[in-house]
Design an enzyme around this catalytic site. Structure first.
Site, PDB file in Angstrom:
ATOM      1  N   GLU A   1       0.802  -1.232   0.000  1.00 10.17           N
ATOM      2  CA  GLU A   1       0.000   0.000   0.000  1.00 10.17           C
ATOM      3  C   GLU A   1       0.826   1.269   0.000  1.00 10.17           C
ATOM      4  O   GLU A   1       0.560   2.184  -0.764  1.00 10.17           O
ATOM      5  CB  GLU A   1      -0.940   0.048   1.223  1.00 10.17           C
ATOM      6  CG  GLU A   1      -2.233  -0.696   1.049  1.00 10.17           C
ATOM      7  CD  GLU A   1      -2.058  -2.179   1.244  1.00 10.17           C
ATOM      8  OE1 GLU A   1      -0.949  -2.591   1.600  1.00 10.17           O
ATOM      9  OE2 GLU A   1      -3.025  -2.917   1.032  1.00 10.17           O
TER      10      GLU A   1
ATOM     11  N   HIS B   1     -10.926  -4.993  10.040  1.00 13.69           N
ATOM     12  CA  HIS B   1     -11.624  -4.702   8.794  1.00 13.69           C
ATOM     13  C   HIS B   1     -12.815  -3.781   9.020  1.00 13.69           C
ATOM     14  O   HIS B   1     -13.625  -3.606   8.126  1.00 13.69           O
ATOM     15  CB  HIS B   1     -12.123  -5.997   8.135  1.00 13.69           C
ATOM     16  CG  HIS B   1     -11.050  -6.761   7.431  1.00 13.69           C
ATOM     17  ND1 HIS B   1     -10.202  -7.609   8.088  1.00 13.69           N
ATOM     18  CD2 HIS B   1     -10.684  -6.780   6.130  1.00 13.69           C
ATOM     19  CE1 HIS B   1      -9.355  -8.147   7.215  1.00 13.69           C
ATOM     20  NE2 HIS B   1      -9.618  -7.663   6.020  1.00 13.69           N
TER      21      HIS B   1
END
Lengths: 392, 437
Positions: free
Chosen positions: A128, A197
């Site tokens: 990322e 998440h």
């Protein structure tokens, strides 16, 4: 690989070399428009400012569209927006994990790699920080990348690049380089996805100078915000919600964008101003049904722009109702609600008849167990109770 | 691997930790046969390294050039007829000399100005490393991009950013290349394609990878005639950072036109490269990702230039990235605030004898490419440029308050809509810099 886009290479070359040349703007659906002049930006290019709406009406798709429009799910609306922008400007490209062949983890980019090729819809390795930095470098040299965080939580790994480069690079370079990136992805509390998440990154990113943050909540504003974000010269973080991708709505056939900085009036009312965004909008509307049955008249505003806040729409509402309830999914500490509370207190203190009430998620890592997860986020019942107390 | 008792005894950064690696070294070592600056090293000495290797052995031989197997065998000129195979023309030699001298003189002036209170904060000087900047950047076109770290003054100068603009930026004046908003560690130039100037190490490597991606995109998607390359400069400390490895992977995966240039000066502030790195031979990390890894003597501008030519050529032809490790040294501390107490004076003295500017001068004289007078004329010209840049910076205005809020957003509507319904950037206080945003 990629098909021709009807843009001559000379024009494309110019476009890439001088990203200041913005393509002509298209009709923005507004209720009222007045021109503004904004000459403050002394950097190299002359900004083209489109008109701003002094809007109090809802941006109702039905009133704006002459044709009935078409029904889409929210993820399809996002894809439409992406595809239209990619068609329009060959510099728009997509980076992300599984955005290409897989079509995106929530199918937002489904079919785009087949149409535009593997370089324009780039499947990145799992890195990322680096691929967001790559998007910054690409944006500096003329491209307009749309980067997907597979889950917004993963963007914590990219905080270095988002804060230092997306946010600050335009400033530290003295205005020489623009970073027209869009960073988007699903966030928020889903159905038992577990703590990592289920994060709300808007609260971590909100202090970064130089970025804009918007949150979509309906197919209509999802498509409009996606398009506006891609066209913006600023780096924009577009927050989607894991549970909203299958919402269905009829949206116009004609092209439209929505303003990145404006809030959306969901339900006008008189008794109390309820400010919300993303998924909590639906909890609020559910609570609103109950409240209306009980004789209350709440005004519901989807703030949409998390940074900066649309203090005009919010202020007008407070001047009318004198009571504010904020309903959000961020944690209590340091969330969007906390900032909004501060901003309202600073600007509209005189108009308040009661202290601002802010309903946020509990300051706990989101538990896996369904029963516990349910009580970490704000539920409609709590909203009803809060309004009843406020309006007593 | 065993480290010596103190960090002070460093002979050769290329330490062979086992005989196994020494064998491998021999098989993949390609020694440039032509004579180069200060090179007295013959194949015999290097090959003899193999038999004498022990885990704790240190070797004082420097290496001319080492490449991994992936680099194709280059033309090898016989060493004995080196005199007739000059590496550069007179014009090229003067360009290289001028650029290195500019870098050195500028940095020396920075030190002076810093101690006189004209610039503040963290200032990292490049003295000693000029061969790397000059050797690489002088081969680039204007459209090619350079990405650097906080030690970026000389990269900017080599790329063509006027000394005036860099000095003004350091003084924090509006005439600086970044309007005084960036400072020493954030040199940017759109005109000369200097993409920064980054304070966190490793932060610039993905940006460079992105610029290289744009070059490939322009060629393959936009169908433009584009062969721009990007150079990413960074140090030995960065080579232990995740972003480095992630970008090596992506660049090799997509064959991006980028060259990763490691300026291995052995020290990350006070952390010796050997104390922080499991395998200190950074060039070896290239092949692990599928790109050639090359080690070169970074104190020798001609050797650097030769390697750079090959690496940049590879990138331009679309053959993909290269990792080049330049063995170099900084003559000053990490920054002007660093007391530089940990480095052994003997080590510093040894590298001082390999001063790249002195070495190039010697080469130019020995090969009759230039004489004393010509070089003195260059020195004088550069000294005047530096003096002028200081005067210019001194005379330039400091940023006024109204500059504060500009450039935060490319589109200032990003500051949002105020309570009165107008965009905040329309507020007159915004232009004054006093608006609350």
């Amino acid at each position: 690989m990629a098909a021709s886009f009807g843009v001559s290479s000379a024009a494309a070359a110019n476009a890439v070399k001088s990203p200041a040349l913005s393509p002509p703007s298209l009709p923005v659906i507004r209720s009222e428009a007045r021109p503004i002049s904004c000459r403050v930006n002394k950097s190299r290019k002359a900004g083209k400012i489109t008109t701003k709406a002094v809007a109090a009406q809802a941006e109702n798709p039905a009133s704006a569209a002459s044709k009935p429009g078409h029904e889409v799910l929210l993820f399809e609306a996002l894809r439409e927006g992406l595809e239209e922008e990619m068609e329009r400007d060959p510099r728009v490209c997509i980076f992300g994990e599984d955005v290409g062949h897989y079509g995106g983890s929530y199918k937002v980019s489904k079919g785009l790699a087949d149409k535009y090729g593997d370089l324009r819809v780039l499947d990145t390795p799992i890195a990322e920080n680096s691929f967001i930095g790559m998007a910054v470098g690409a944006a500096m040299t003329g491209l307009r990348p749309v980067v997907e965080g597979m889950n917004m939580g993963f963007l914590l790994l990219a905080f270095n690049q988002i804060s230092d480069n997306c946010g600050m690079l335009h400033y530290t370079s003295g205005g020489q380089f623009t970073i027209p990136t869009v960073i988007r992805g699903p966030g928020g509390v889903g159905r038992q996805l577990g703590a990592e998440h289920s994060q709300r990154l808007e609260s971590y990113f909100q202090s970064i100078p130089g970025i804009q943050m918007v949150a979509c909540s309906t197919p209509y504003n999802a498509k409009g915000l996606m398009k506006a974000a891609i066209r913006s010269e600023n780096p924009v973080v577009l927050f989607e919600h894991v549970l909203l991708y299958n919402l269905k709505e009829r949206i116009p056939d004609e092209e439209y964008v929505v303003s990145l900085e404006e809030a959306e009036m969901v339900r006008p009312g008189e008794h109390v101003t309820i400010l919300t965004y993303s998924r909590m909008r639906y909890h609020v509307m559910q609570a609103a049904k109950t409240l209306v049955n009980k004789g209350y008249d709440p005004e519901v505003i989807d703030i949409r722009s998390l940074k900066p806040f649309d203090l005009y729409t919010i202020g007008n509402s407070i001047k009318k109702t004198h009571k504010v309830l904020i309903v959000e999914e961020c944690m209590r500490t340091g969330g969007i609600g906390a900032s909004l509370t501060a901003a309202i207190n600073e600007n509209f203190n005189d108009y308040l008849d009661a202290p601002i009430v802010c309903l946020s998620s509990q300051d706990v890592p989101t538990p896996y167990a369904g029963t516990l997860e349910e009580v970490t986020v704000v539920q409609p019942g709590q909203i009803v109770t809060a309004v009843e107390q406020l309006c007593r | 691997m065993a480290c010596s008792a103190t960090a002070k005894i460093i002979h050769n950064p290329l330490v062979f930790s086992s005989s196994r690696s020494a064998e491998k070294y021999e098989s993949c070592c390609k020694i440039s046969g032509r004579s180069s600056l200060g090179s007295k090293f013959l194949g015999k000495k290097l090959l003899s390294a193999k038999s004498a290797i022990s885990p704790a052995s240190r070797r004082s031989g420097a290496v001319v050039a080492v490449s991994s197997d992936i680099v194709k065998e280059k033309k090898v000129k016989s060493g004995s007829s080196a005199a007739s195979n000059l590496l550069i023309t007179k014009e090229e030699g003067l360009v290289l000399y001028e650029d290195m001298y500019l870098g050195r003189a500028f940095e020396d002036m920075c030190a002076q100005m810093y101690y006189r209170g004209k610039m503040f904060g963290f200032v990292h000087l490049y003295n000693g490393q000029e061969a790397v900047s000059t050797g690489f950047i002088k081969l680039l076109k204007q459209e090619d991009c350079v990405v650097s770290t906080y030690r970026d003054h000389v990269h900017s100068l080599s790329k063509g950013v006027p000394a005036r603009q860099v000095m003004s930026e350091l003084f924090g004046k509006t005439t600086g290349c970044c309007r005084g908003q960036g400072g020493s560690m954030h040199m940017f130039s759109k005109e000369h394609n200097v993409l920064g100037g980054f304070a966190f190490i490793g932060e610039g490597i993905p940006v460079a990878t992105g610029a290289a991606f744009t070059s490939k995109y322009k060629r393959e998607v936009l169908k433009e005639d584009c062969d721009e390359v990007t150079l990413a400069f960074f140090g030995d400390g960065t080579c232990n950072n995740g972003q480095f490895f992630e970008c090596l992977n992506m660049a090799a995966l997509w064959k991006l036109p980028i060259v990763f240039v490691v300026e291995n000066n052995l020290w990350a502030i006070g952390m010796s490269h050997l104390r922080s790195t499991s395998d200190p031979q950074i060039w070896k990390k290239g092949p692990a990702f599928g790109m050639p890894g090359v080690h070169v003597d970074g104190m020798d501008v001609l050797k650097v230039r030769e390697v750079a030519q090959e690496a940049i050529g590879r990138a331009r032809r679309g053959e993909g990235p290269t990792l080049v490790e330049c063995e170099t040294y900084r003559f000053r501390g990490h920054s002007l605030a660093d007391p530089d107490e940990l480095r052994d004076p003997a080590e510093k003295a040894r590298y001082a004898t390999r001063d790249p500017i002195t070495a190039l001068k010697k080469y130019l004289f020995e090969n009759n490419l230039a004489n004393e007078a010509e070089l003195k004329a260059v020195d004088k010209k550069i000294d005047e440029i530096i003096e002028d840049s200081v005067e210019f910076a001194d005379a330039s205005p400091v940023p006024a308050r109204n500059q504060l809020l500009e450039n935060v957003f490319a589109d200032p509507r990003g500051f949002g809509i105020g309570p009165d319904g107008k965009y905040r950037c329309e507020d007159p206080k915004f232009t004054e810099g006093t608006a609350q945003v």
